[in-house]
Structures are given as C-alpha cells and as structure tokens.
Write a protein that holds these residues in place. Structure first.
Motif, PDB file in Angstrom:
ATOM      1  N   SER A 157       0.812  -1.214   0.000  1.00  0.00           N
ATOM      2  CA  SER A 157       0.000   0.000   0.000  1.00  0.00           C
ATOM      3  C   SER A 157       0.849   1.270   0.000  1.00  0.00           C
ATOM      4  O   SER A 157       0.305   2.368  -0.160  1.00  0.00           O
ATOM      5  N   SER A 166      -3.388   4.600  -2.870  1.00  0.00           N
ATOM      6  CA  SER A 166      -4.711   4.315  -2.312  1.00  0.00           C
ATOM      7  C   SER A 166      -5.726   3.915  -3.374  1.00  0.00           C
ATOM      8  O   SER A 166      -6.812   3.430  -3.035  1.00  0.00           O
ATOM      9  N   ASN A 205      -5.393  -3.390  -1.929  1.00  0.00           N
ATOM     10  CA  ASN A 205      -4.233  -3.402  -1.037  1.00  0.00           C
ATOM     11  C   ASN A 205      -4.294  -4.541  -0.021  1.00  0.00           C
ATOM     12  O   ASN A 205      -3.258  -5.015   0.438  1.00  0.00           O
TER      13      ASN A 205
END
Length: 126
Positions: A30, A54, A74
């Motif tokens: 991430s 994101s 993620n």
C-alpha cells in the motif's frame, strides 16, 4: 524491496477482454504507486496506466481511456488491469511496475519506477 508477478495474459480474439493481475510480495504494497506498461514486438515499452497508493488517482495513455481500467486491492497486495475491445496491434508483453516515490501521485515515465515484473504475454488475434 518488492517482487512483482504478473498473470492473466493469453490469447484473445479482437474485440475481446482480459484481466491482468500483478501480485506484490511484502507487507508494504500500500506504500507503492503502481503502473502498467506494454511492449509490442519491435517497439519500445510504453505507458498504459497508473494508480496511486490508495487507488484514489488513476491515469491512462490517451489511446486506452475508456477501454482499460486500472485498480488495486491493497488487502490482497494485487493490482489489476481490465482490458476491453482489444485490437491485434495491442499484442504485447504487459509489465507491472512499482515505486515508493511520491506514491500519492500517478507516474507515467518508466524511469520513475524502481521495481518491475517479468511480464505477461497478451496476444490478440484478428
């Protein structure tokens, strides 16, 4: 470091669709901005799509807008590329790439990426 493994390539007829996946090793997926590039036979590798850490920002090569969609999960350390209305000239090896630099942004230049996968072959028949 991160290791990237692409999958999902194969043979598809013109007008068809494929979904490519890029799975990353490690627990910091991430923190990376990611991208997809492709290299057709006899041509330079070129940018296809990019996504920030994101998933809130994406960017595409002009010729792919509306047909390709990049996304990421993620929780699964995975990035995707959904490709629709594929054409024979899009036959290429598709690569995923990752960078931790300015991960809140998307990146379209190859030199901006630090890690690359081995690629997955996509062949579009006419």
């Amino acid at each position: 470091q991160v290791q990237l493994v692409e999958s999902g390539g194969g043979l598809v007829q013109a007008g068809g669709s494929l979904r490519l996946s890029c799975v990353a090793s490690g627990r910091t997926f991430s923190s990376y901005a990611m991208g997809w590039f492709r290299q057709a036979p006899g041509k330079e590798r070129e940018f296809s799509a990019a996504i920030n850490w994101s998933g809130s920002r994406t960017s595409y090569a002009d010729s792919l807008k509306g047909r390709f969609t990049i996304s990421r999960d993620n929780a699964k350390n995975t990035m995707y590329l959904y490709m629709h209305s594929l054409q024979p000239e899009e036959t290429a090896v598709y690569y995923c790439a990752a960078t931790q630099k300015y991960s809140a942004s998307t990146h379209s230049k190859q030199y901006e990426y630090d890690y690359w996968g081995q690629g997955t072959q996509v062949t579009v028949s006419s």
